[in-house]
Write a protein that holds these residues in place. Structure first.
Motif, PDB file in Angstrom:
ATOM      1  N   ILE A  28      55.505  67.123  54.462  1.00 53.64           N
ATOM      2  CA  ILE A  28      55.029  66.536  55.714  1.00 53.64           C
ATOM      3  C   ILE A  28      53.569  66.178  55.505  1.00 53.64           C
ATOM      4  O   ILE A  28      52.752  67.045  55.208  1.00 53.64           O
ATOM      5  N   LYS A  29      53.233  64.924  55.663  1.00 55.08           N
ATOM      6  CA  LYS A  29      51.857  64.446  55.472  1.00 55.08           C
ATOM      7  C   LYS A  29      51.258  64.943  54.157  1.00 55.08           C
ATOM      8  O   LYS A  29      50.200  65.561  54.135  1.00 55.08           O
ATOM      9  N   GLU A  30      51.958  64.718  53.079  1.00 51.67           N
ATOM     10  CA  GLU A  30      51.503  65.050  51.719  1.00 51.67           C
ATOM     11  C   GLU A  30      51.350  66.542  51.458  1.00 51.67           C
ATOM     12  O   GLU A  30      50.864  66.952  50.427  1.00 51.67           O
ATOM     13  N   LYS A  31      51.756  67.391  52.410  1.00 48.92           N
ATOM     14  CA  LYS A  31      51.716  68.833  52.208  1.00 48.92           C
ATOM     15  C   LYS A  31      53.147  69.321  51.982  1.00 48.92           C
ATOM     16  O   LYS A  31      54.044  68.995  52.758  1.00 48.92           O
ATOM     17  N   GLU A 110      54.867  65.154  63.690  1.00 46.05           N
ATOM     18  CA  GLU A 110      54.809  64.552  62.354  1.00 46.05           C
ATOM     19  C   GLU A 110      56.198  64.590  61.739  1.00 46.05           C
ATOM     20  O   GLU A 110      56.956  65.537  61.950  1.00 46.05           O
ATOM     21  N   THR A 111      56.516  63.578  60.964  1.00 45.67           N
ATOM     22  CA  THR A 111      57.813  63.540  60.290  1.00 45.67           C
ATOM     23  C   THR A 111      57.630  63.617  58.786  1.00 45.67           C
ATOM     24  O   THR A 111      56.563  63.318  58.256  1.00 45.67           O
TER      25      THR A 111
END
Length: 124
Positions: A28-31, A110-111
């Motif tokens: 999710i969001k590069e994490k 967030e997706t």
């Protein structure tokens, strides 16, 4: 002979073929996060925290964090996740909940996506 032995073991212990946990690698969001979904016990392991999950035909939903916004405020911050059993999409939702007013406001959503990990045989 080795293949025969493996087939014999699998026939003797069919539960090996139908493991009830799924190891997911989610982003999710590069994490990146590692999630283990336990279908048999209706639990999810998120990082090192084991939480109850709600399973439906299409989604697995679980809450990983709840805390009061300010001491005595009666407003809670809740972080929850939903994983699609159809396409392994994941949605992270941060909500503010006011139980006294029966009100929930979504603060952020967030997706991301998940992939099945390679270490655990799956039945998801």
């Amino acid at each position: 002979m080795k293949k025969f032995f493996i087939i014999f073991i699998l026939l003797l212990y069919p539960e090996i073929i139908q493991a009830k946990t799924t190891n997911l690698d989610c982003k999710i969001k590069e994490k990146s996060y590692s999630i283990i979904v336990d279908d048999e016990n209706k639990k999810v392991t998120w990082i090192d925290k084991i939480v109850d999950a709600k399973f439906s035909a299409t989604n697995v939903n679980f809450i990983v964090h709840t805390e009061e916004y300010k001491a005595g405020s009666g407003i809670y911050i809740v972080i929850s996740y939903s994983i699609s059993r159809e396409n392994l999409g994941i949605v992270q939702t941060i909500s503010m909940i006011t139980p006294s007013l029966d009100k929930t406001d979504t603060v952020a959503e967030e997706t991301g996506t998940c992939e099945i990990g390679k270490e655990i045989e799956t039945k998801f």
